[in-house]
Design an enzyme around this catalytic site. Structure first.
Site, PDB file in Angstrom:
ATOM      1  N   ASN A 282       0.865  -1.178   0.000  1.00 47.99           N
ATOM      2  CA  ASN A 282       0.000   0.000   0.000  1.00 47.99           C
ATOM      3  C   ASN A 282       0.902   1.228   0.000  1.00 47.99           C
ATOM      4  O   ASN A 282       1.462   1.581   1.030  1.00 47.99           O
ATOM      5  CB  ASN A 282      -0.886  -0.027   1.267  1.00 47.99           C
ATOM      6  CG  ASN A 282      -1.703   1.240   1.443  1.00 47.99           C
ATOM      7  OD1 ASN A 282      -1.786   2.064   0.524  1.00 47.99           O
ATOM      8  ND2 ASN A 282      -2.304   1.397   2.609  1.00 47.99           N
TER       9      ASN A 282
ATOM     10  N   LYS B 180       0.103   4.255  -0.342  1.00 47.27           N
ATOM     11  CA  LYS B 180      -0.538   5.468   0.209  1.00 47.27           C
ATOM     12  C   LYS B 180      -0.259   6.651  -0.736  1.00 47.27           C
ATOM     13  O   LYS B 180      -0.192   6.442  -1.936  1.00 47.27           O
ATOM     14  CB  LYS B 180      -0.062   5.705   1.639  1.00 47.27           C
ATOM     15  CG  LYS B 180      -0.170   4.436   2.497  1.00 47.27           C
ATOM     16  CD  LYS B 180       0.017   4.663   3.955  1.00 47.27           C
ATOM     17  CE  LYS B 180      -0.114   3.339   4.698  1.00 47.27           C
ATOM     18  NZ  LYS B 180      -0.136   3.480   6.132  1.00 47.27           N
TER      19      LYS B 180
ATOM     20  N   HIS C 126      -9.569   1.290   4.720  1.00 43.42           N
ATOM     21  CA  HIS C 126      -8.312   1.496   5.457  1.00 43.42           C
ATOM     22  C   HIS C 126      -8.554   2.523   6.565  1.00 43.42           C
ATOM     23  O   HIS C 126      -9.336   3.452   6.399  1.00 43.42           O
ATOM     24  CB  HIS C 126      -7.226   1.983   4.501  1.00 43.42           C
ATOM     25  CG  HIS C 126      -5.870   2.010   5.127  1.00 43.42           C
ATOM     26  ND1 HIS C 126      -5.470   3.013   5.974  1.00 43.42           N
ATOM     27  CD2 HIS C 126      -4.839   1.140   5.055  1.00 43.42           C
ATOM     28  CE1 HIS C 126      -4.239   2.753   6.389  1.00 43.42           C
ATOM     29  NE2 HIS C 126      -3.831   1.627   5.848  1.00 43.42           N
TER      30      HIS C 126
ATOM     31  N   GLU D  78      -6.923   4.937   7.553  1.00 39.92           N
ATOM     32  CA  GLU D  78      -6.679   6.342   7.175  1.00 39.92           C
ATOM     33  C   GLU D  78      -7.863   6.913   6.401  1.00 39.92           C
ATOM     34  O   GLU D  78      -8.164   8.107   6.507  1.00 39.92           O
ATOM     35  CB  GLU D  78      -5.364   6.435   6.373  1.00 39.92           C
ATOM     36  CG  GLU D  78      -4.165   6.247   7.294  1.00 39.92           C
ATOM     37  CD  GLU D  78      -2.914   5.691   6.633  1.00 39.92           C
ATOM     38  OE1 GLU D  78      -2.831   5.682   5.391  1.00 39.92           O
ATOM     39  OE2 GLU D  78      -2.020   5.247   7.384  1.00 39.92           O
TER      40      GLU D  78
ATOM     41  N   GLU E  16      -5.534  -4.718  10.564  1.00 40.31           N
ATOM     42  CA  GLU E  16      -4.512  -3.695  10.763  1.00 40.31           C
ATOM     43  C   GLU E  16      -4.820  -2.909  12.037  1.00 40.31           C
ATOM     44  O   GLU E  16      -5.658  -1.992  12.006  1.00 40.31           O
ATOM     45  CB  GLU E  16      -4.493  -2.725   9.575  1.00 40.31           C
ATOM     46  CG  GLU E  16      -4.126  -3.349   8.258  1.00 40.31           C
ATOM     47  CD  GLU E  16      -3.505  -2.340   7.305  1.00 40.31           C
ATOM     48  OE1 GLU E  16      -2.397  -2.575   6.855  1.00 40.31           O
ATOM     49  OE2 GLU E  16      -4.127  -1.294   7.058  1.00 40.31           O
TER      50      GLU E  16
ATOM     51  N   GLY F 150       2.421   2.447  10.714  1.00 38.43           N
ATOM     52  CA  GLY F 150       3.416   3.506  10.583  1.00 38.43           C
ATOM     53  C   GLY F 150       4.116   3.885  11.875  1.00 38.43           C
ATOM     54  O   GLY F 150       4.781   4.916  11.949  1.00 38.43           O
TER      55      GLY F 150
ATOM     56  N   SER G  56       3.212  -1.947  10.356  1.00 42.50           N
ATOM     57  CA  SER G  56       4.654  -2.007  10.640  1.00 42.50           C
ATOM     58  C   SER G  56       5.291  -3.348  10.301  1.00 42.50           C
ATOM     59  O   SER G  56       6.206  -3.804  10.988  1.00 42.50           O
ATOM     60  CB  SER G  56       4.928  -1.627  12.103  1.00 42.50           C
ATOM     61  OG  SER G  56       4.588  -0.269  12.334  1.00 42.50           O
TER      62      SER G  56
HETATM   63  P1  PGA Z   1       2.798   0.448   7.574  1.00 40.83           P
HETATM   64  O1  PGA Z   1       1.337   0.658   6.936  1.00 40.83           O
HETATM   65  O2  PGA Z   1       3.336  -0.850   7.025  1.00 40.83           O
HETATM   66  O3  PGA Z   1       3.600   1.646   7.090  1.00 40.83           O
HETATM   67  O4  PGA Z   1       2.641   0.415   9.044  1.00 40.83           O
HETATM   68  C1  PGA Z   1       0.467  -0.434   6.753  1.00 40.83           C
HETATM   69  C2  PGA Z   1      -0.839   0.046   6.169  1.00 40.83           C
HETATM   70  O5  PGA Z   1      -1.325   1.118   6.553  1.00 40.83           O
HETATM   71  O6  PGA Z   1      -1.435  -0.641   5.311  1.00 40.83           O
END
Ligand code: PGA
Length: 241
Positions: A7, A9, A90, A92, A158, A164, A196
């Site tokens: 992903n 983003k 997601h 976000e 998640e 992150g 992460s």
């Molecule tokens: P990350 O993000 O691996 O940077 O923690 C995962 C995600 O949001 O899908």
């Protein structure tokens, strides 16, 4: 076969096709690789990856196929651009755009109508985990954002607090959530872990029972890291099966 999904983003430019090229040049057996770059890169990436085992996916879609929705992109458009998957719900999107379970559920339906595989994301906040509400939250999100099954599905667990941050749940915590989700979904729905995931922790996370792959954010932007995660998958997921 494990699914390792990147992903990106809101990261990447046309020049980032070099990352895709590195994935196309690599061989990783027993793993399906999926790259989800931002909308402007999708069609070019899908053309480049055509005929290869690397799949391309979107990060969101609108629930309607067309219409007066300035700034939105439909599932049909993603399919037309060559996508096979779309990430939906997601955290976000839920936090930044106020997406409710009902909105996410409508998008899942749209993805199926367009012939895409939705990757539905669920996860608890730190406060919800500390309050002992993790299973209630994730199963509630699943029930609220999954319309009657009308196509293939991938789920991604998640934890919001792990995205992150460099923080990851223990294998036991991941196992508890994945077992609860697998009990509701049955064996034909792969359940990815996300939050992460790095080359250093991938083997441990992917070896947890009912973990069918990973949804990778930051570490997917660099081909070497992403491939190292993918290479940890087949052995680990087989051990978990
Ligand atoms: P990350 O993000 O691996 O940077 O923690 C995962 C995600 O949001 O899908």
């Amino acid at each position: 076969m494990a699914l390792i999904a990147g992903n990106w983003k809101m990261n990447g430019r046309k020049s980032s096709v070099s990352v895709l090229d590195a994935l196309l040049a690599a061989t990783v057996d027993g793993v399906e690789l999926l790259v989800c770059p931002p909308f402007p890169l999708l069609a070019a990436f899908a053309e480049r990856a055509a005929g290869s085992p690397v799949r391309i996916g979107g990060q969101d879609c609108h629930a309607a196929p067309d219409g007066a929705h300035t700034g939105d992109v439909s599932a049909d458009m993603l399919a037309d651009a060559g996508c096979t998957h779309v990430i939906l719900g997601h955290s976000e999107r839920r936090a930044d755009h106020g997406e409710t379970d009902a909105i996410v559920g409508a998008k899942v339906g749209a993805a199926w109508r367009a012939g895409l595989v939705p990757i539905l994301c669920v996860g608890e906040t730190r406060a919800e985990r500390e309050a002992g509400r993790t299973l209630e939250v994730v199963t509630g999100q699943l029930a609220g954002s999954l319309p009657e099954r009308a196509g293939p599905l991938v789920l991604a667990y998640e934890p919001v607090w792990a995205i992150g941050t460099g923080l990851v749940p223990t294998p036991g915590e991941v196992a508890e959530v994945h077992a609860a989700l697998a009990a509701r979904l049955g064996p034909d729905v792969p359940i990815l872990y996300g939050g992460s995931v790095k080359a250093a922790n991938a083997a441990e996370l992917l070896a947890v029972p009912h973990v069918g792959g990973a949804l990778v954010g930051g570490a997917s932007l660099e081909a070497g890291q992403f491939l190292a995660i993918a290479r940890a998958a087949p052995k680990a997921c087989m051990a978990a099966a």
